[in-house]
Scaffold this motif. Structure first.
Motif, mmCIF file in Angstrom:
data_model
loop_
_atom_site.group_PDB
_atom_site.id
_atom_site.type_symbol
_atom_site.label_atom_id
_atom_site.label_comp_id
_atom_site.label_asym_id
_atom_site.label_seq_id
_atom_site.Cartn_x
_atom_site.Cartn_y
_atom_site.Cartn_z
ATOM 1 N N PHE A 43 0.857 -1.179 0.000
ATOM 2 C CA PHE A 43 0.000 0.000 0.000
ATOM 3 C C PHE A 43 0.897 1.234 0.000
ATOM 4 C CE2 PHE A 43 -2.401 -3.368 1.995
ATOM 5 C CZ PHE A 43 -3.686 -3.222 1.496
ATOM 6 N N CYS A 44 0.595 2.196 -0.867
ATOM 7 C CA CYS A 44 1.376 3.428 -0.945
ATOM 8 C C CYS A 44 0.447 4.630 -1.067
ATOM 9 C CB CYS A 44 2.319 3.410 -2.148
ATOM 10 S SG CYS A 44 3.616 2.160 -2.094
ATOM 11 N N ASN A 45 0.859 5.728 -0.469
ATOM 12 C CA ASN A 45 0.116 6.984 -0.635
ATOM 13 C C ASN A 45 0.679 7.826 -1.778
ATOM 14 O OD1 ASN A 45 2.515 7.922 0.417
ATOM 15 N ND2 ASN A 45 1.582 9.138 2.060
ATOM 16 N N ASP A 46 1.609 7.249 -2.543
ATOM 17 C CA ASP A 46 2.296 7.956 -3.620
ATOM 18 C C ASP A 46 2.400 7.006 -4.801
ATOM 19 O OD1 ASP A 46 5.072 8.451 -5.037
ATOM 20 O OD2 ASP A 46 4.523 10.372 -4.111
ATOM 21 N N ASP A 47 1.810 7.378 -5.933
ATOM 22 C CA ASP A 47 1.763 6.484 -7.087
ATOM 23 C C ASP A 47 3.153 6.185 -7.648
ATOM 24 O OD1 ASP A 47 -0.951 6.412 -6.835
ATOM 25 O OD2 ASP A 47 -1.383 7.711 -8.553
ATOM 26 N N ALA A 48 4.024 7.182 -7.672
ATOM 27 C CA ALA A 48 5.370 6.958 -8.200
ATOM 28 C C ALA A 48 6.133 5.975 -7.323
ATOM 29 C CB ALA A 48 6.121 8.282 -8.303
ATOM 30 N N LEU A 49 5.974 6.095 -6.008
ATOM 31 C CA LEU A 49 6.618 5.161 -5.091
ATOM 32 C C LEU A 49 6.072 3.754 -5.296
ATOM 33 C CD1 LEU A 49 8.343 4.395 -2.634
ATOM 34 C CD2 LEU A 49 6.502 5.257 -1.168
ATOM 35 N N ARG A 50 4.757 3.633 -5.415
ATOM 36 C CA ARG A 50 4.136 2.328 -5.650
ATOM 37 C C ARG A 50 4.697 1.674 -6.902
ATOM 38 N NH1 ARG A 50 -1.308 3.428 -7.829
ATOM 39 N NH2 ARG A 50 0.024 3.751 -9.649
ATOM 40 N N ASP A 51 4.779 2.462 -7.980
ATOM 41 C CA ASP A 51 5.239 1.906 -9.246
ATOM 42 C C ASP A 51 6.711 1.507 -9.187
ATOM 43 O OD1 ASP A 51 2.698 2.358 -10.182
ATOM 44 O OD2 ASP A 51 3.218 4.169 -11.321
ATOM 45 N N SER A 52 7.531 2.322 -8.544
ATOM 46 C CA SER A 52 8.956 1.998 -8.466
ATOM 47 C C SER A 52 9.189 0.777 -7.585
ATOM 48 C CB SER A 52 9.755 3.198 -7.947
ATOM 49 O OG SER A 52 9.434 3.501 -6.604
ATOM 50 N N PHE A 53 8.420 0.638 -6.525
ATOM 51 C CA PHE A 53 8.535 -0.520 -5.637
ATOM 52 C C PHE A 53 8.128 -1.783 -6.395
ATOM 53 C CE2 PHE A 53 8.198 -1.025 -0.727
ATOM 54 C CZ PHE A 53 8.945 -2.186 -0.779
ATOM 55 N N ALA A 54 7.009 -1.717 -7.093
ATOM 56 C CA ALA A 54 6.530 -2.882 -7.839
ATOM 57 C C ALA A 54 7.485 -3.250 -8.966
ATOM 58 C CB ALA A 54 5.137 -2.609 -8.384
ATOM 59 N N THR A 55 8.054 -2.254 -9.632
ATOM 60 C CA THR A 55 9.008 -2.516 -10.711
ATOM 61 C C THR A 55 10.269 -3.173 -10.159
ATOM 62 O OG1 THR A 55 8.187 -0.648 -12.011
ATOM 63 C CG2 THR A 55 10.412 -1.441 -12.519
ATOM 64 N N ALA A 56 10.748 -2.688 -9.028
ATOM 65 C CA ALA A 56 11.928 -3.287 -8.401
ATOM 66 C C ALA A 56 11.652 -4.723 -7.992
ATOM 67 C CB ALA A 56 12.339 -2.454 -7.183
ATOM 68 N N ALA A 57 10.458 -4.991 -7.477
ATOM 69 C CA ALA A 57 10.096 -6.348 -7.059
ATOM 70 C C ALA A 57 10.133 -7.315 -8.237
ATOM 71 C CB ALA A 57 8.712 -6.334 -6.414
ATOM 72 N N ARG A 58 9.607 -6.866 -9.377
ATOM 73 C CA ARG A 58 9.646 -7.734 -10.565
ATOM 74 C C ARG A 58 11.082 -7.949 -11.041
ATOM 75 N NH1 ARG A 58 5.031 -4.586 -11.767
ATOM 76 N NH2 ARG A 58 6.271 -3.151 -13.051
ATOM 77 N N ALA A 59 11.883 -6.913 -10.977
ATOM 78 C CA ALA A 59 13.251 -7.004 -11.492
ATOM 79 C C ALA A 59 14.094 -7.998 -10.709
ATOM 80 C CB ALA A 59 13.907 -5.628 -11.483
ATOM 81 N N VAL A 60 13.895 -8.062 -9.398
ATOM 82 C CA VAL A 60 14.730 -8.933 -8.571
ATOM 83 C C VAL A 60 14.006 -10.213 -8.163
ATOM 84 C CG1 VAL A 60 16.081 -6.992 -7.707
ATOM 85 C CG2 VAL A 60 14.092 -7.777 -6.397
#
Length: 465
Positions: free
Chosen positions: A357-374
């Motif tokens: 859960f994130c209150n910031d869309d950019a943070l949410r997207d970067s977290f999810a992208t990092a999760a997929r990458a690793v």
């Protein structure tokens, strides 16, 4: 705790067996150029290079000539994780022969996760096979730091509460602070009331071990401030709303959020991320006693909001809300919290997918992208504002829970959001921190989930010094 006895420094004088990693589709091409004896042995054994399988091929001298490892994907960090306990004891090395090339960093990570055995209370049946790899090499330093952090989470979660209560959790924070130059301050017992942390005190006051807020700080004050908060409920009886026996059995793991926060702080410090770090661990036992907090009580919070206790088993959000309020007072550039917060997240996403859960869309997207990458999965979930109605109280600003079983993970996150200023980018990870069953690289028991994803996101956001 577990021991890191699964690597061996490369040494030409030490006999090592080469490992050839193969996907099922690559086996025929490999065998076409292999020795006749190898083809015959593979055929006789029925080896098909299926994922998580292995086959030793003997040499003329009776010793293994090589090990064939079936893998699904060479980029999967757990591609080789089955080998440390599937292969006989001995030293092995990555082969230069034909096969799927495995990145040494991924090999190190997967081998170390697959070799993990929690040996604090009993001796393992066998030692893991060792991989000849210079784990201290500069090129592998980040992977090795991630491995150490992941194994730390497992160790902390696997340790029963008698040996991992609030005081021992504090000792772990002191240990990593001492190792990396951090400082620790703890507010414990009735001092929590004097310092305005009333919800942490309320949840933990019935235990014979004092509740506390553990704070570690590290780094250059000129750098961006990073706050990491972890739910440290070292055991959760459910309080007066007591859990049934099957729901209480594994509640030693209810400090899994704190384990993740501590391990991520260790990564930040060991890898010298250029941030001003603040680690906060509200550490308590939710026990039953004459002074246990009760359903229906109105509890003050550090933020000034009054909370009605609908359910004493919704205690994690209570200890977190004061810690989040305190972290936000310093206006961090980023705030993360980790918590084994709701069974509802497990019902929605199962045991392997932490809810993000994130209150910031950019943070949410970067977290999810990092999760997929690793390959460290988590799943974004919405902070759906209309569900605030499930936390309505008729006598206080809000309740910590409500009568509806709907959207439990979302309502818990919405409760926490009330204590985070909209101006502070914030991510909340609701994690299970546990493997129910044994799988290659994922032994039954405590597990680090989203830790590597969080680290990848932080590296991208702040850079490495």
């Amino acid at each position: 705790m577990s021991t890191m006895n699964c690597f061996s420094a490369p040494d030409a004088a030490v006999r090592s067996t080469p490992i050839v990693a193969l996907r099922a589709g690559d086996l025929a091409a490999y065998l076409a150029t292999a020795a006749d004896t190898t083809r015959a042995w593979v055929g006789a054994a029925g080896f098909l290079a299926a994922p998580a399988t292995a086959l030793l091929v003997p040499g003329a001298d009776g010793h293994p000539a090589l090990a064939l490892a079936g893998i699904g994907d060479a980029d999967d960090p757990l591609a080789l994780a089955h080998l440390p306990l599937a292969l006989p004891e001995g030293v092995y090395r990555l082969s230069d022969d034909a096969g799927s090339a495995i990145d040494p960093s991924l090999a190190l990570l997967g081998w170390g996760l697959g070799a993990y055995q929690f040996d604090r209370y009993r001796k393992p049946a066998r030692a893991p096979a060792r991989l000849a790899l210079d784990a201290q090499a500069a090129s592998l330093a980040d992977a090795y730091a991630q491995l150490k952090a992941s194994r730390l989470v497992r160790d902390l979660v696997n340790t029963p509460t008698e040996d991992m209560g609030p005081d021992q959790l504090e000792a772990v924070v002191h240990r990593i602070a001492s190792a990396y130059g951090g400082t620790v301050e703890t507010v414990a017992g009735d001092a929590l009331l004097q310092r305005n942390f009333p919800t942490i005190h309320a949840v933990g006051r019935a235990s014979h071990r004092a509740p506390r807020l553990i704070e570690l700080t590290w780094g250059d004050a000129a750098h961006s401030r990073l706050a990491i908060v972890g739910k440290g409920v070292c055991f959760d009886t459910g309080g007066l709303d007591i859990k049934p026996a099957d729901g209480m059995r594994w509640m030693k793991k209810d400090m899994g959020g704190a384990a993740h926060a501590i391990a991520l702080a260790q990564l930040v410090m060991s890898r010298k991320l250029p941030v001003r770090l603040q680690l906060l661990v509200p550490a308590v036992e939710n026990a039953i006693g004459p002074n246990a907090f009760r359903p229906g009580e109105i509890i003050a919070t550090r933020k000034g909001l009054r909370v009605e206790v609908d359910n004493t088993d919704a205690e994690g959000r209570l200890v977190l809300c004061d810690a989040l309020t305190y972290a936000a007072e310093a206006e961090p550039a980023l705030m993360l919290d980790f918590a084994t917060l709701t069974g509802a997240a497990r019902i929605a996403l199962g045991p392997d997918l932490p809810a993000l859960f994130c209150n910031d869309d950019a943070l949410r997207d970067s977290f999810a992208t990092a999760a997929r990458a690793v390959r460290d999965p988590l799943w974004p979930m919405p902070l759906w504002q209309p569900y605030h109605s499930y936390l309505r109280s008729h006598v206080a600003d809000l309740a910590n829970s409500g009568p509806s079983r709907m959207a439990g993970a979302i309502t818990a996150a919405l409760y926490l959001e009330r204590f985070v200023p909209a101006s502070v980018p914030w991510a909340h990870v609701d994690t299970y921190s546990w493997n129910d069953v044994e799988r290659p690289g994922k032994p039954a028991g405590g597990e680090a989930q989203s830790l590597r994803a969080a680290w990848a996101m932080l590296r991208q956001r702040f850079g490495v010094a």
